[in-house]
Design a protein around this motif. Sequence first.
Motif, short mmCIF file in Angstrom:
data_model
loop_
_atom_site.label_atom_id
_atom_site.label_comp_id
_atom_site.label_asym_id
_atom_site.label_seq_id
_atom_site.Cartn_x
_atom_site.Cartn_y
_atom_site.Cartn_z
N GLY A 44 0.80 -1.22 0.00
CA GLY A 44 0.00 0.00 0.00
C GLY A 44 0.83 1.28 0.00
N LEU A 45 2.16 1.14 -0.08
CA LEU A 45 3.01 2.34 -0.11
C LEU A 45 2.84 3.12 -1.41
CD1 LEU A 45 6.30 0.95 1.48
CD2 LEU A 45 4.61 2.46 2.54
N VAL A 46 2.51 2.39 -2.48
CA VAL A 46 2.26 3.04 -3.78
C VAL A 46 0.90 2.57 -4.26
CG1 VAL A 46 3.03 3.30 -6.16
CG2 VAL A 46 4.72 3.12 -4.34
N LYS A 47 0.04 3.52 -4.62
CA LYS A 47 -1.30 3.21 -5.12
C LYS A 47 -1.52 3.92 -6.44
CE LYS A 47 -3.10 2.88 -0.44
NZ LYS A 47 -4.00 3.45 0.56
N ALA A 48 -2.06 3.19 -7.40
CA ALA A 48 -2.38 3.74 -8.71
C ALA A 48 -3.87 3.52 -8.95
CB ALA A 48 -1.56 3.07 -9.81
N VAL A 49 -4.56 4.57 -9.39
CA VAL A 49 -5.99 4.48 -9.68
C VAL A 49 -6.17 4.62 -11.19
CG1 VAL A 49 -8.26 5.50 -9.29
CG2 VAL A 49 -6.59 5.45 -7.43
N SER A 50 -6.97 3.71 -11.75
CA SER A 50 -7.21 3.68 -13.19
C SER A 50 -8.69 3.52 -13.46
CB SER A 50 -6.45 2.49 -13.80
OG SER A 50 -6.77 2.32 -15.15
N THR A 51 -9.15 4.09 -14.58
CA THR A 51 -10.52 3.85 -15.01
C THR A 51 -10.57 2.46 -15.65
OG1 THR A 51 -10.24 4.69 -17.27
CG2 THR A 51 -10.84 6.30 -15.56
N LEU A 52 -11.78 1.94 -15.84
CA LEU A 52 -11.90 0.64 -16.49
C LEU A 52 -11.49 0.71 -17.95
CD1 LEU A 52 -15.12 -1.04 -15.05
CD2 LEU A 52 -12.83 -0.87 -14.11
N LYS A 53 -11.38 1.90 -18.47
CA LYS A 53 -10.90 2.08 -19.84
C LYS A 53 -9.37 2.09 -19.90
CE LYS A 53 -13.26 2.96 -22.97
NZ LYS A 53 -13.72 2.04 -24.00
N GLY A 54 -8.72 1.99 -18.71
CA GLY A 54 -7.26 1.91 -18.66
C GLY A 54 -6.55 3.23 -18.50
N GLU A 55 -7.29 4.31 -18.26
CA GLU A 55 -6.66 5.62 -18.09
C GLU A 55 -6.23 5.78 -16.64
OE1 GLU A 55 -7.89 10.33 -18.08
OE2 GLU A 55 -9.13 8.93 -19.20
N LEU A 56 -4.94 6.02 -16.43
CA LEU A 56 -4.41 6.24 -15.09
C LEU A 56 -4.88 7.62 -14.62
CD1 LEU A 56 -2.55 4.99 -12.94
CD2 LEU A 56 -0.69 6.29 -13.95
N THR A 57 -5.59 7.66 -13.49
CA THR A 57 -6.15 8.92 -13.02
C THR A 57 -5.41 9.51 -11.83
OG1 THR A 57 -7.77 7.78 -11.64
CG2 THR A 57 -8.46 8.42 -13.88
N SER A 58 -4.76 8.66 -11.02
CA SER A 58 -3.98 9.20 -9.90
C SER A 58 -2.94 8.21 -9.44
CB SER A 58 -4.89 9.60 -8.74
OG SER A 58 -5.40 8.47 -8.09
N LEU A 59 -1.95 8.76 -8.76
CA LEU A 59 -0.86 7.98 -8.22
C LEU A 59 -0.57 8.53 -6.84
CD1 LEU A 59 1.26 5.79 -8.96
CD2 LEU A 59 2.69 7.64 -9.81
N ASP A 60 -0.58 7.66 -5.83
CA ASP A 60 -0.33 8.08 -4.45
C ASP A 60 0.91 7.34 -3.94
OD1 ASP A 60 -0.81 9.31 -1.90
OD2 ASP A 60 -1.65 7.40 -1.23
N ILE A 61 1.92 8.10 -3.53
CA ILE A 61 3.16 7.51 -3.05
C ILE A 61 3.39 7.96 -1.61
CG2 ILE A 61 5.65 7.30 -3.42
CD1 ILE A 61 5.10 8.11 -6.37
N ASP A 62 3.52 6.98 -0.72
CA ASP A 62 3.80 7.29 0.68
C ASP A 62 5.19 7.93 0.77
OD1 ASP A 62 4.86 6.82 3.43
OD2 ASP A 62 2.89 5.89 3.70
N PRO A 63 5.30 9.10 1.40
CA PRO A 63 6.59 9.80 1.45
C PRO A 63 7.69 9.02 2.17
CG PRO A 63 4.86 11.05 2.59
CD PRO A 63 4.24 9.83 2.04
N SER A 64 7.33 8.03 2.96
CA SER A 64 8.34 7.28 3.71
C SER A 64 9.27 6.47 2.80
CB SER A 64 7.68 6.35 4.72
OG SER A 64 6.98 5.32 4.06
N ILE A 65 8.87 6.26 1.55
CA ILE A 65 9.73 5.43 0.69
C ILE A 65 10.76 6.25 -0.08
CG2 ILE A 65 7.95 3.67 0.44
CD1 ILE A 65 7.45 4.64 -2.38
N PHE A 66 10.75 7.56 0.08
CA PHE A 66 11.70 8.38 -0.65
C PHE A 66 13.04 8.45 0.07
CE2 PHE A 66 7.73 10.14 -2.38
CZ PHE A 66 7.98 9.89 -3.71
#
Length: 114
Positions: A44-66
Amino acid sequence: MFKGLGQMGDMAKMMQAAKQMQERMAELQEEMKAMTVTGEAGGGLVKAVSTLKGELTSLDIDPSIFSGDDKEVVEDLILAAIKEAQTKANASAQEQMQKLTEEMGLPADMKLPF
């Protein structure tokens, strides 16, 4: 309405059913643009949200991994999350298409869109 027309009545019914299926398919395509799935990586440190059409709509990256030393790990996690989101989107899209074929009384193994 089509009683006594024989094959002409059957053809009219088929044309009407095809038109209904085309309209429902267009509606489903629009609905799939709004439906989303989330792919995760790294617990769950990195989350990607996509529509069912395959369009990436958001990317959430936990700052602890940087960390400068973890650049490759972060890149791998991002790619993994995106791939999972795309896989889930594809599976959900197929489910929606299968529901449409069942709704229209078509064979279950029929693949849409044509």
